[in-house]
Write an enzyme that holds these catalytic residues in place. Structure first.
Site, PDB file in Angstrom:
ATOM      1  N   GLY A 240       5.147  -1.018   2.639  1.00 23.09           N
ATOM      2  CA  GLY A 240       4.305   0.148   2.415  1.00 23.09           C
ATOM      3  C   GLY A 240       5.069   1.460   2.374  1.00 23.09           C
TER       4      GLY A 240
ATOM      5  N   HIS B  46       0.812  -1.214   0.000  1.00 27.22           N
ATOM      6  CA  HIS B  46       0.000   0.000   0.000  1.00 27.22           C
ATOM      7  C   HIS B  46       0.849   1.269   0.000  1.00 27.22           C
ATOM      8  CE1 HIS B  46       0.848   0.586   4.341  1.00 27.22           C
ATOM      9  NE2 HIS B  46       0.787  -0.732   4.399  1.00 27.22           N
ATOM     10  N   ASP B  47       0.396   2.233  -0.795  1.00 25.84           N
ATOM     11  CA  ASP B  47       0.960   3.585  -0.815  1.00 25.84           C
ATOM     12  C   ASP B  47       2.355   3.669  -1.420  1.00 25.84           C
ATOM     13  OD1 ASP B  47      -1.320   4.817   0.714  1.00 25.84           O
ATOM     14  OD2 ASP B  47      -0.589   3.437   2.248  1.00 25.84           O
TER      15      ASP B  47
END
Length: 264
Positions: free
Chosen positions: A139, A121-122
């Site tokens: 992440g 994520h991200d």
């Protein structure tokens, strides 16, 4: 849409250009958008709020747009955005973003993602990168343009990887990797600069000489980081053609968190 195999399950609300092809047994969710010329292989799952650009080649057995592997995640909206002309080989897993990281996981244009690459994520990946097999990003990792990750490279969360840098196979990054630097090891240590890659990308002799001087300041003279930065700043006057390269390095070093530091 003649390009969609009859065994594929494409939600009626998904927005696929008429030129998109979808292989057997692939599942595409309602919030997915795919632009012209993209091909999607068999047995893929593309879900969540995922936007895929033009002329991508997505091979079989990929999972794109699944929720993050983050225990804090509680169903908040997030996105996966994939640009144009990327190659995504088998068994890659790209997750959507989270509120704590801006909500978007992003892959730019013209990237080459080999098998089993994980983008958590991200993550924010630039353009023209190459991630070899089993490169794994935690992440919030940011990767600049033209980066090459050797096979089985593992990157700690929140690490930044500067443009034109390169890792050897099985490298483990706990710290930021500055632009142009080649590293290797567990944890990774700087070995040289990516001079051959720069030559292939058309860097002039003057620019490469300036990169050599940056390498010397950061890694060969045993200088504190602040002193090395001051020495690098003076290279723009000595090598005017390299001013954008010098500024990129200074900006990268300025943004490095003191508790994380750089690969040295």
């Amino acid at each position: 849409m003649a390009g969609i195999h009859p065994t594929a399950l494409v939600d009626p609300q998904a927005q696929l250009d008429s030129s998109v092809s979808v292989g057997p047994y692939t599942v595409i969710g309602p919030h997915v958008k795919v632009a012209a010329g993209t091909t999607i292989g068999a047995h893929c799952v593309i879900e969540g709020h995922t936007t895929i650009g033009r002329d991508n080649r997505i091979f079989q057995f990929n999972s794109l747009g699944a929720i993050p592997q983050d225990k804090k995640y509680a169903g908040e909206p997030g996105e996966l955005v994939i640009g144009d002309r990327n190659t995504i080989r088998e068994f890659c897993t790209f997750n959507i973003g989270t509120p704590g990281g801006g909500g978007v996981t992003r892959l730019g244009n013209d990237n080459w993602m080999m098998a089993y690459v994980h983008l958590a994520h991200d993550c924010d990946i630039g353009n023209n990168t190459t991630f070899a097999n089993n490169s794994q990003l935690a992440g919030h990792v940011a990767v600049g343009d033209w980066v090459i990750l050797g096979g089985f490279t593992v990157v700690h969360q929140f690490v930044r990887i500067g443009a034109h840098s390169m890792t050897a196979m099985c490298s483990l990054l706990f710290a930021d990797l500055p632009p142009f630097v080649m590293c290797q090891g567990q944890p990774a240590e700087a070995r040289s600069m990516n001079f051959e890659g720069l030559r292939r990308r058309g860097f002039s002799p003057e620019r490469i000489t300036a990169v050599k001087a940056m390498h010397k300041a950061l890694y060969r003279e045993d200088l504190p980081l602040d002193t090395a930065r001051a020495q690098i700043a003076g290279l723009s006057e000595k090598y005017p053609e390299s001013a954008p390269d010098v500024q990129m390095m200074l900006s990268f070093l300025q943004q490095t968190a003191p508790q994380r530091g750089i690969v040295r």
